[in-house]
Write a protein that holds these residues in place. Structure first.
Motif, PDB file in Angstrom:
ATOM      1  N   TYR A   1       0.830  -1.207   0.000  1.00 24.30           N
ATOM      2  CA  TYR A   1       0.000   0.000   0.000  1.00 24.30           C
ATOM      3  C   TYR A   1       0.862   1.254   0.000  1.00 24.30           C
ATOM      4  O   TYR A   1       0.548   2.249  -0.651  1.00 24.30           O
ATOM      5  CB  TYR A   1      -0.926   0.003   1.219  1.00 24.30           C
ATOM      6  N   ARG A   2       1.974   1.229   0.718  1.00 25.16           N
ATOM      7  CA  ARG A   2       2.811   2.412   0.893  1.00 25.16           C
ATOM      8  C   ARG A   2       3.888   2.555  -0.183  1.00 25.16           C
ATOM      9  O   ARG A   2       4.599   3.562  -0.212  1.00 25.16           O
ATOM     10  CB  ARG A   2       3.450   2.381   2.284  1.00 25.16           C
ATOM     11  N   ARG A   3       4.042   1.583  -1.055  1.00 27.70           N
ATOM     12  CA  ARG A   3       5.174   1.583  -1.993  1.00 27.70           C
ATOM     13  C   ARG A   3       5.207   2.837  -2.858  1.00 27.70           C
ATOM     14  O   ARG A   3       6.255   3.475  -3.008  1.00 27.70           O
ATOM     15  CB  ARG A   3       5.145   0.343  -2.868  1.00 27.70           C
ATOM     16  N   ASP A   4       4.097   3.210  -3.490  1.00 25.13           N
ATOM     17  CA  ASP A   4       4.080   4.389  -4.352  1.00 25.13           C
ATOM     18  C   ASP A   4       4.520   5.633  -3.597  1.00 25.13           C
ATOM     19  O   ASP A   4       5.242   6.490  -4.130  1.00 25.13           O
ATOM     20  CB  ASP A   4       2.680   4.630  -4.929  1.00 25.13           C
ATOM     21  N   PHE A   5       4.076   5.739  -2.357  1.00 20.61           N
ATOM     22  CA  PHE A   5       4.394   6.912  -1.549  1.00 20.61           C
ATOM     23  C   PHE A   5       5.872   6.941  -1.176  1.00 20.61           C
ATOM     24  O   PHE A   5       6.518   7.987  -1.217  1.00 20.61           O
ATOM     25  CB  PHE A   5       3.516   6.933  -0.301  1.00 20.61           C
ATOM     26  N   VAL A   6       6.409   5.783  -0.804  1.00 21.22           N
ATOM     27  CA  VAL A   6       7.831   5.699  -0.452  1.00 21.22           C
ATOM     28  C   VAL A   6       8.699   6.068  -1.651  1.00 21.22           C
ATOM     29  O   VAL A   6       9.668   6.832  -1.540  1.00 21.22           O
ATOM     30  CB  VAL A   6       8.176   4.287   0.058  1.00 21.22           C
ATOM     31  N   GLU A   7       8.353   5.564  -2.814  1.00 19.17           N
ATOM     32  CA  GLU A   7       9.163   5.806  -4.009  1.00 19.17           C
ATOM     33  C   GLU A   7       9.119   7.263  -4.460  1.00 19.17           C
ATOM     34  O   GLU A   7      10.081   7.758  -5.057  1.00 19.17           O
ATOM     35  CB  GLU A   7       8.695   4.890  -5.141  1.00 19.17           C
ATOM     36  N   ALA A   8       8.036   7.966  -4.165  1.00 22.16           N
ATOM     37  CA  ALA A   8       7.882   9.350  -4.633  1.00 22.16           C
ATOM     38  C   ALA A   8       8.477  10.379  -3.688  1.00 22.16           C
ATOM     39  O   ALA A   8       8.730  11.521  -4.098  1.00 22.16           O
ATOM     40  CB  ALA A   8       6.403   9.665  -4.842  1.00 22.16           C
ATOM     41  N   ALA A   9       8.715  10.032  -2.442  1.00 26.77           N
ATOM     42  CA  ALA A   9       9.004  11.021  -1.406  1.00 26.77           C
ATOM     43  C   ALA A   9      10.434  11.539  -1.460  1.00 26.77           C
ATOM     44  O   ALA A   9      11.389  10.779  -1.652  1.00 26.77           O
ATOM     45  CB  ALA A   9       8.732  10.428  -0.033  1.00 26.77           C
ATOM     46  N   ASP A  10      10.575  12.851  -1.239  1.00 26.43           N
ATOM     47  CA  ASP A  10      11.871  13.458  -0.981  1.00 26.43           C
ATOM     48  C   ASP A  10      12.206  13.410   0.504  1.00 26.43           C
ATOM     49  O   ASP A  10      13.383  13.369   0.883  1.00 26.43           O
ATOM     50  CB  ASP A  10      11.865  14.916  -1.448  1.00 26.43           C
ATOM     51  N   TYR A  11      11.168  13.449   1.349  1.00 29.16           N
ATOM     52  CA  TYR A  11      11.321  13.323   2.800  1.00 29.16           C
ATOM     53  C   TYR A  11      10.256  12.357   3.297  1.00 29.16           C
ATOM     54  O   TYR A  11       9.103  12.428   2.867  1.00 29.16           O
ATOM     55  CB  TYR A  11      11.161  14.680   3.501  1.00 29.16           C
ATOM     56  N   LEU A  12      10.649  11.475   4.209  1.00 28.14           N
ATOM     57  CA  LEU A  12       9.732  10.493   4.766  1.00 28.14           C
ATOM     58  C   LEU A  12       9.610  10.668   6.270  1.00 28.14           C
ATOM     59  O   LEU A  12      10.582  11.032   6.956  1.00 28.14           O
ATOM     60  CB  LEU A  12      10.224   9.070   4.484  1.00 28.14           C
ATOM     61  N   PHE A  13       8.408  10.361   6.770  1.00 22.53           N
ATOM     62  CA  PHE A  13       8.140  10.367   8.203  1.00 22.53           C
ATOM     63  C   PHE A  13       7.332   9.119   8.519  1.00 22.53           C
ATOM     64  O   PHE A  13       6.547   8.650   7.681  1.00 22.53           O
ATOM     65  CB  PHE A  13       7.344  11.615   8.614  1.00 22.53           C
ATOM     66  N   CYS A  14       7.495   8.602   9.711  1.00 22.16           N
ATOM     67  CA  CYS A  14       6.647   7.494  10.140  1.00 22.16           C
ATOM     68  C   CYS A  14       6.716   7.366  11.650  1.00 22.16           C
ATOM     69  O   CYS A  14       7.588   7.942  12.310  1.00 22.16           O
ATOM     70  CB  CYS A  14       7.047   6.176   9.466  1.00 22.16           C
ATOM     71  N   SER A  15       5.786   6.599  12.183  1.00 22.88           N
ATOM     72  CA  SER A  15       5.803   6.232  13.595  1.00 22.88           C
ATOM     73  C   SER A  15       6.615   4.956  13.755  1.00 22.88           C
ATOM     74  O   SER A  15       6.478   4.017  12.971  1.00 22.88           O
ATOM     75  CB  SER A  15       4.379   6.006  14.097  1.00 22.88           C
ATOM     76  N   GLY A  16       7.436   4.915  14.789  1.00 26.94           N
ATOM     77  CA  GLY A  16       8.212   3.722  15.083  1.00 26.94           C
ATOM     78  C   GLY A  16       7.588   2.851  16.152  1.00 26.94           C
ATOM     79  O   GLY A  16       8.288   2.021  16.750  1.00 26.94           O
ATOM     80  N   VAL A  17       6.274   3.014  16.380  1.00 27.93           N
ATOM     81  CA  VAL A  17       5.635   2.275  17.464  1.00 27.93           C
ATOM     82  C   VAL A  17       5.796   0.770  17.301  1.00 27.93           C
ATOM     83  O   VAL A  17       5.841   0.032  18.297  1.00 27.93           O
ATOM     84  CB  VAL A  17       4.135   2.666  17.558  1.00 27.93           C
ATOM     85  N   ASN A  18       5.907   0.290  16.071  1.00 23.84           N
ATOM     86  CA  ASN A  18       6.072  -1.147  15.827  1.00 23.84           C
ATOM     87  C   ASN A  18       7.530  -1.554  15.635  1.00 23.84           C
ATOM     88  O   ASN A  18       7.805  -2.714  15.305  1.00 23.84           O
ATOM     89  CB  ASN A  18       5.276  -1.542  14.577  1.00 23.84           C
ATOM     90  N   HIS A  19       8.467  -0.605  15.847  1.00 26.71           N
ATOM     91  CA  HIS A  19       9.879  -0.868  15.568  1.00 26.71           C
ATOM     92  C   HIS A  19      10.745  -0.259  16.670  1.00 26.71           C
ATOM     93  O   HIS A  19      11.263   0.853  16.505  1.00 26.71           O
ATOM     94  CB  HIS A  19      10.259  -0.295  14.199  1.00 26.71           C
ATOM     95  N   PRO A  20      10.921  -0.955  17.794  1.00 25.28           N
ATOM     96  CA  PRO A  20      11.745  -0.405  18.883  1.00 25.28           C
ATOM     97  C   PRO A  20      13.159  -0.045  18.447  1.00 25.28           C
ATOM     98  O   PRO A  20      13.747   0.908  18.953  1.00 25.28           O
ATOM     99  CB  PRO A  20      11.753  -1.539  19.917  1.00 25.28           C
ATOM    100  N   ASP A  21      13.729  -0.813  17.503  1.00 22.34           N
ATOM    101  CA  ASP A  21      15.028  -0.468  16.923  1.00 22.34           C
ATOM    102  C   ASP A  21      14.751   0.159  15.558  1.00 22.34           C
ATOM    103  O   ASP A  21      14.335  -0.542  14.626  1.00 22.34           O
ATOM    104  CB  ASP A  21      15.890  -1.717  16.765  1.00 22.34           C
ATOM    105  N   PRO A  22      14.977   1.459  15.402  1.00 22.93           N
ATOM    106  CA  PRO A  22      14.601   2.132  14.142  1.00 22.93           C
ATOM    107  C   PRO A  22      15.547   1.873  12.980  1.00 22.93           C
ATOM    108  O   PRO A  22      15.216   2.178  11.839  1.00 22.93           O
ATOM    109  CB  PRO A  22      14.617   3.607  14.529  1.00 22.93           C
ATOM    110  N   GLU A  23      16.728   1.317  13.228  1.00 20.00           N
ATOM    111  CA  GLU A  23      17.729   1.251  12.171  1.00 20.00           C
ATOM    112  C   GLU A  23      17.356   0.313  11.026  1.00 20.00           C
ATOM    113  O   GLU A  23      17.492   0.690   9.850  1.00 20.00           O
ATOM    114  CB  GLU A  23      19.088   0.907  12.773  1.00 20.00           C
ATOM    115  N   PRO A  24      16.860  -0.918  11.272  1.00 18.55           N
ATOM    116  CA  PRO A  24      16.450  -1.746  10.126  1.00 18.55           C
ATOM    117  C   PRO A  24      15.327  -1.115   9.312  1.00 18.55           C
ATOM    118  O   PRO A  24      15.330  -1.187   8.079  1.00 18.55           O
ATOM    119  CB  PRO A  24      16.003  -3.055  10.795  1.00 18.55           C
ATOM    120  N   LEU A  25      14.377  -0.489   9.988  1.00 16.98           N
ATOM    121  CA  LEU A  25      13.290   0.190   9.292  1.00 16.98           C
ATOM    122  C   LEU A  25      13.836   1.325   8.435  1.00 16.98           C
ATOM    123  O   LEU A  25      13.439   1.500   7.274  1.00 16.98           O
ATOM    124  CB  LEU A  25      12.273   0.729  10.297  1.00 16.98           C
ATOM    125  N   ALA A  26      14.749   2.109   8.990  1.00 13.70           N
ATOM    126  CA  ALA A  26      15.325   3.235   8.247  1.00 13.70           C
ATOM    127  C   ALA A  26      16.066   2.747   7.012  1.00 13.70           C
ATOM    128  O   ALA A  26      15.919   3.316   5.918  1.00 13.70           O
ATOM    129  CB  ALA A  26      16.267   4.026   9.158  1.00 13.70           C
TER     130      ALA A  26
END
Length: 313
Positions: A175-200
């Protein structure tokens, strides 16, 4: 429209009426049928908080979104007009105005129950979208399904694109792929990712974004860039209570984007300013007053003990 009247920022997203349910105790008593709470309605959701935050910071703001032809929709239109937000791109959703019920625990923790009405199937008038976005420096997108249709227009008009992915569960979410590919800057909540580095790493690797800011609640936030790895920031050191975290992520994103993209401040300073805006949002029950430029400057000037944390490898 004269150039001086065109929006600097266009927010694309969902807006609706939130019913915020504040518990008096620590939890719901499931052994009884009824619980006593304080229930307050307000204009909310990501598009609502983001557009109001830009306007409060003195930026010329337009909003692209949907409301119903119903009393709730009229309340929202009146609220946008009162704050000087250009609402030419507020379309009518035949399914009605979006609603949320937000259950808020003491200490600000929350559970949201979201009814987005027709955002999965709505088709915006792209000519109107193009007219509203013409001349904008920044388009801030809060991922309604129809929002992916305006991403090419934002690129055409030369605007930078910022996308708030909200609470990401899986970095490879289709669902988020188009948005991720288009963005110059990204923001998200890390509530599901206590370690943010793999997500980043996953999100920056999937698109063109220059930077990613991850909100981490009481743990502060993380800033990830292609060149600098992941840098963690503690919560802004302001002596304010935490009573309701609704709108905090939106305030963080807006504070960062105004400071870095529109004012040209370094990313590290922009993160800290966004953190201040988020902290002020957390200290209020609804209806929330978005932080003004004057208050932001004052609070940044009096803040003590900001710890920029560590750099990830």
């Amino acid at each position: 429209m004269r150039e001086a009247e065109r929006a600097e920022v266009v927010v694309v997203g969902n807006i609706g009426i939130d019913t915020c349910v504040y518990l008096y105790g620590d939890d719901i008593d499931w052994s009884v049928e009824g619980n006593f709470t304080e229930n307050i309605d307000c204009v909310g959701q990501a598009g609502g908080y983001a557009s109001r935050s830009y306007a409060a910071l003195g930026r010329r703001t337009a909003f692209l979104g949907t409301v119903g032809d119903d009393p709730a929709g009229r309340v929202i239109r009146e609220a946008l007009a009162a704050e000087g937000i250009d609402a030419r791109g507020v379309f009518v959703d035949p399914q009605g105005t979006a609603r949320s019920a937000n259950l808020i625990y003491p200490g600000g923790r929350r559970k949201n129950f979201y009814d987005g009405k027709g955002h999965m199937t709505f088709a915006p008038d792209l000519a109107v979208c193009r007219e509203v976005m013409a001349g904008a420096q920044l388009v801030h997108v809060n991922i309604p399904n129809w929002g992916r249709r305006v991403l090419p227009i934002a690129r055409e008009v030369g605007a930078l694109i910022a996308v708030d992915l909200q609470d990401v569960v899986n970095a490879a979410d289709e669902y988020r792929r188009d948005f991720v590919e288009a963005a110059d800057y990204l923001f998200c909540s890390g509530v599901n990712h206590p370690d943010p580095e793999p997500l980043a790493r996953a999100l920056l690797g999937a698109g063109r974004a220059r930077a990613l800011v991850i909100g981490m609640g009481a743990a502060g936030c993380a800033l990830a860039t292609r060149e600098g790895g992941v840098r963690r920031f503690q919560v802004a050191a302001l002596e304010l209570p935490v009573v309701d975290t609704n709108g905090a992520g939106d305030a963080l994103a807006v504070g960062f984007l105004v400071s870095h993209v529109l004012e040209g401040r370094p990313m590290e300073e922009a993160v800290q300013r966004g953190q201040v805006a988020a902290r002020v949002a957390c200290a209020q029950r609804v209806p929330k007053r978005m932080i003004s430029q004057e208050e932001l400057e004052i609070r940044c000037g009096t803040m003590h003990g900001v710890d920029e944390g560590s750099r990830g490898e």
